[in-house]
Design a protein around this motif. Structure first.
Motif, mmCIF file in Angstrom:
data_model
loop_
_atom_site.group_PDB
_atom_site.id
_atom_site.type_symbol
_atom_site.label_atom_id
_atom_site.label_comp_id
_atom_site.label_asym_id
_atom_site.label_seq_id
_atom_site.Cartn_x
_atom_site.Cartn_y
_atom_site.Cartn_z
ATOM 1 N N ALA A 237 47.227 43.193 26.150
ATOM 2 C CA ALA A 237 47.588 43.833 27.947
ATOM 3 C C ALA A 237 46.168 44.237 28.180
ATOM 4 O O ALA A 237 45.364 43.618 29.484
ATOM 5 C CB ALA A 237 48.453 45.063 28.066
ATOM 6 N N VAL A 238 45.400 44.887 27.933
ATOM 7 C CA VAL A 238 43.932 45.674 27.765
ATOM 8 C C VAL A 238 43.062 44.678 28.320
ATOM 9 O O VAL A 238 42.191 44.522 29.097
ATOM 10 C CB VAL A 238 43.441 46.937 27.726
ATOM 11 N N ARG A 239 42.997 44.179 26.993
ATOM 12 C CA ARG A 239 41.289 43.103 26.850
ATOM 13 C C ARG A 239 41.913 41.581 27.598
ATOM 14 O O ARG A 239 40.932 41.188 28.451
ATOM 15 C CB ARG A 239 41.759 42.646 25.172
ATOM 16 N N SER A 240 43.110 41.172 28.033
ATOM 17 C CA SER A 240 43.891 40.084 28.371
ATOM 18 C C SER A 240 43.509 40.228 30.148
ATOM 19 O O SER A 240 42.683 39.697 31.219
ATOM 20 C CB SER A 240 45.176 39.163 28.705
ATOM 21 N N SER A 241 43.672 41.304 30.851
ATOM 22 C CA SER A 241 43.225 41.990 32.268
ATOM 23 C C SER A 241 41.597 42.932 32.539
ATOM 24 O O SER A 241 41.059 42.012 33.395
ATOM 25 C CB SER A 241 44.470 43.380 32.357
ATOM 26 N N TRP A 242 41.323 42.724 31.053
ATOM 27 C CA TRP A 242 39.778 42.891 30.976
ATOM 28 C C TRP A 242 38.865 41.770 32.001
ATOM 29 O O TRP A 242 38.371 41.599 32.570
ATOM 30 C CB TRP A 242 39.120 43.908 30.272
ATOM 31 N N ASP A 243 39.591 40.688 30.709
ATOM 32 C CA ASP A 243 38.511 39.755 30.929
ATOM 33 C C ASP A 243 39.530 38.738 32.156
ATOM 34 O O ASP A 243 38.245 38.369 32.279
ATOM 35 C CB ASP A 243 38.964 38.925 30.091
ATOM 36 N N LEU A 244 40.536 39.512 32.651
ATOM 37 C CA LEU A 244 40.711 38.285 34.154
ATOM 38 C C LEU A 244 39.798 39.161 35.203
ATOM 39 O O LEU A 244 39.427 38.173 36.122
ATOM 40 C CB LEU A 244 42.057 38.525 33.764
ATOM 41 N N ARG B 188 25.948 44.620 35.558
ATOM 42 C CA ARG B 188 25.729 44.850 34.257
ATOM 43 C C ARG B 188 26.659 44.182 33.288
ATOM 44 O O ARG B 188 27.513 43.541 34.415
ATOM 45 C CB ARG B 188 25.809 46.470 33.719
ATOM 46 N N SER B 189 26.159 43.927 32.121
ATOM 47 C CA SER B 189 26.771 42.789 31.681
ATOM 48 C C SER B 189 28.097 43.328 31.188
ATOM 49 O O SER B 189 28.507 44.397 31.560
ATOM 50 C CB SER B 189 26.122 42.505 29.692
ATOM 51 N N PRO B 190 29.657 43.038 30.834
ATOM 52 C CA PRO B 190 30.530 43.236 30.306
ATOM 53 C C PRO B 190 30.826 43.330 28.895
ATOM 54 O O PRO B 190 31.261 44.923 29.330
ATOM 55 C CB PRO B 190 31.481 41.775 30.014
ATOM 56 N N ARG B 191 29.553 43.727 27.996
ATOM 57 C CA ARG B 191 29.998 44.325 26.842
ATOM 58 C C ARG B 191 29.386 45.442 27.593
ATOM 59 O O ARG B 191 29.641 46.461 27.078
ATOM 60 C CB ARG B 191 28.194 43.329 26.241
ATOM 61 N N SER C 210 39.174 43.258 45.237
ATOM 62 C CA SER C 210 37.873 44.103 44.195
ATOM 63 C C SER C 210 39.090 43.556 42.485
ATOM 64 O O SER C 210 39.881 43.034 42.610
ATOM 65 C CB SER C 210 39.585 45.977 44.390
ATOM 66 N N ALA C 211 38.204 43.639 41.695
ATOM 67 C CA ALA C 211 38.478 42.928 40.611
ATOM 68 C C ALA C 211 38.923 44.672 39.900
ATOM 69 O O ALA C 211 40.110 44.111 38.725
ATOM 70 C CB ALA C 211 37.013 43.378 39.800
ATOM 71 N N ALA C 212 39.319 45.572 39.915
ATOM 72 C CA ALA C 212 39.721 46.801 39.995
ATOM 73 C C ALA C 212 41.219 46.517 40.335
ATOM 74 O O ALA C 212 42.076 46.910 39.434
ATOM 75 C CB ALA C 212 39.025 48.093 40.589
ATOM 76 N N GLY C 213 41.095 45.869 41.681
ATOM 77 C CA GLY C 213 42.401 46.168 41.945
ATOM 78 C C GLY C 213 43.384 44.830 41.017
ATOM 79 O O GLY C 213 44.926 45.024 40.650
ATOM 80 N N LEU C 214 43.129 43.772 40.940
ATOM 81 C CA LEU C 214 43.286 42.608 40.088
ATOM 82 C C LEU C 214 44.021 42.832 38.675
ATOM 83 O O LEU C 214 44.645 43.356 37.820
ATOM 84 C CB LEU C 214 42.083 41.974 39.930
ATOM 85 N N TYR C 215 42.828 43.738 38.009
ATOM 86 C CA TYR C 215 42.663 44.769 36.258
ATOM 87 C C TYR C 215 44.662 45.509 36.321
ATOM 88 O O TYR C 215 45.263 44.907 35.833
ATOM 89 C CB TYR C 215 42.075 45.502 36.113
ATOM 90 N N ASN C 216 44.574 45.784 37.713
ATOM 91 C CA ASN C 216 45.692 47.155 37.735
ATOM 92 C C ASN C 216 47.221 46.238 38.446
ATOM 93 O O ASN C 216 48.110 46.739 36.800
ATOM 94 C CB ASN C 216 45.748 47.864 39.257
#
Length: 421
Positions: free
Chosen positions: A225-232, A402-405, A195-201
């Motif tokens: 921290a939020v921006r880098s975790s989101w991008d990841l 959907r797009s990341p933006r 899960s991408a959300a699990g990776l973000y957490n």
């Protein structure tokens, strides 16, 4: 060491022997929790009652914290209906300490409490701006990465836990690089992670400042921290490294049994869940390696409201339940990882291995992560802000295409609504 543990188990906090006994009467101390904390299952309530014949313990369980916490706030405001001991979730404790700290006992002054018994970052989480401590730390969620050895082997990756840990040591971006290496030779029907959300957490909890800075100012979506975790997380989703699942939903459960993904970020509290969902077929296939960076995801506290009916007895019980010996015993029986470093040298943790996960040395492995985890900075609406990313923004990229933006904008709107409530 075994003798020392036995002595600690038999000793209550200073001055608590006989607590609750008054002219032969029995005092019933109530404990309010969200979900199963394991105290009854591990025999700790029965042990305490044996050591304190005048006390009986009654547990009041609400299954989910999203029901429990609003109820707690209502009862705190009314000054009635509260349990003598109330459990607090880590995502709520800052808000309570900052805005309602006067409604709880200062447990730093309780007999038998030593601040040095707890990890410094855990103690800090429940401390008010003026230095009072409203809760004593129970479990924590030091992070590791669980991986399927059989799938790694078939994909041409190393399988030993130390070698696997070196694949991504120090950087979650290296974890994605390992994922791309896995993808090149992935067994049919499998992907690298759940899960991408699990990776973000997992990634965002490795940073001290996420949604607020140390001065208490909101960062919301502006923090690095939020921006880098989101991008990841977005990169993992768009590179096809995730199974596009929502954690703790039925499809996620089934994916464990089907061997759909090769890795998952896993705190200790997740191991029992994984074992249940993977079933007998997963035994010996899963193993545990160090995460790219130390972090803690999850955890709780025990607090005593000033409006509690039996405050003294409640304080004594909260202190006893969170002492290092009892935390080690709870880990042994229930898998809840202690927030008290003295527990880590006790046999229950120092020798702890999990046979289902390849006999992984889970005690020392998670203890190292716990010691290295940062002191997380919390603020108001912490859970709602995090959920805007994991439940709204990231799924729009991962599951809806959907797009990341556009997904980022949707998460921002969700956060603005939560913060403006």
């Amino acid at each position: 060491m075994l003798l020392a543990v036995a002595v600690l188990l038999l000793a209550g906090p200073v001055g608590c022997a006989g607590a609750g006994r008054e002219k032969g009467r029995t005092t019933t101390v109530t404990v309010g929790t969200f979900g199963v904390f394991g105290y009854r299952q591990a025999g700790l309530y029965a042990e305490y009652e044996r050591l304190h014949p005048g006390v009986r313990i009654r547990e009041e369980v609400v299954e989910r914290n999203d029901t429990y916490y609003p109820q707690l706030l209502t009862r705190l405001a009314a000054g009635r209906g509260l349990a003598d001991v109330q459990a607090l979730e880590v995502g709520n404790v800052h808000e309570l300490a900052a805005e309602r700290g006067e409604k709880f006992e200062d447990l730093s002054r309780a007999p038998g409490v030593r601040r040095s018994d707890w990890l410094p970052w855990k103690w800090a989480q429940a401390t008010t701006p003026d230095g009072r401590t409203i809760g004593l730390g129970t479990d924590i969620g030091p992070l590791a990465v669980c991986y399927r050895k059989d799938l790694f082997r078939r994909a041409g990756l190393p399988t030993g836990r130390e070698e696997v840990g070196r694949l991504w040591a120090g950087d979650w971006r290296a974890y994605l690089a390992a994922g791309r290496a896995y993808r090149r030779h992935a067994p049919a029907g499998t992907v690298f992670t759940d899960s991408a959300a699990g990776l973000y957490n997992a990634a965002v909890h490795a940073h001290a400042e996420r949604y607020y800075d140390r001065a208490g100012h909101p960062l919301l979506t502006n923090g690095p921290a939020v921006r880098s975790s989101w991008d990841l997380a977005v990169r993992a989703a768009r590179d096809g490294l995730t199974a596009r699942l929502r954690q703790f939903e039925k499809n996620w459960d089934q994916a464990f049994a089907n061997g759909r993904f090769a890795t998952v970020a896993c705190p200790p509290w997740m191991l029992g869940y994984m074992q249940e969902k993977s079933g007998p077929a997963g035994r010996g296939r899963w193993d545990v390696a160090a995460a790219p960076r130390p972090a803690s995801w999850g955890g709780s506290f025990l607090a005593v409201p000033k409006a509690a009916r039996h405050r003294k007895e409640a304080v004594d019980l909260a202190v006893w339940l969170t002492a290092p010996a009892q935390q080690a015993r709870l880990f042994e029986r229930q898998g809840s990882f202690p927030s008290t470093p003295a527990s880590y040298a006790m046999p229950q943790l120092a020798r702890a291995r999990n046979p289902y996960f390849g006999d992984a040395p889970i005690g020392p492995l998670f203890a190292a992560a716990a010691r290295g985890a940062p002191t997380l900075v919390f603020g108001p609406r912490e859970q709602q802000i995090g959920a805007a990313f994991t439940d709204v923004g990231i799924p729009q990229v991962e599951q809806q295409g959907r797009s990341p933006r556009a997904a980022w904008a949707a998460a921002r709107r969700e956060i603005e609504n939560a913060v403006d409530e």
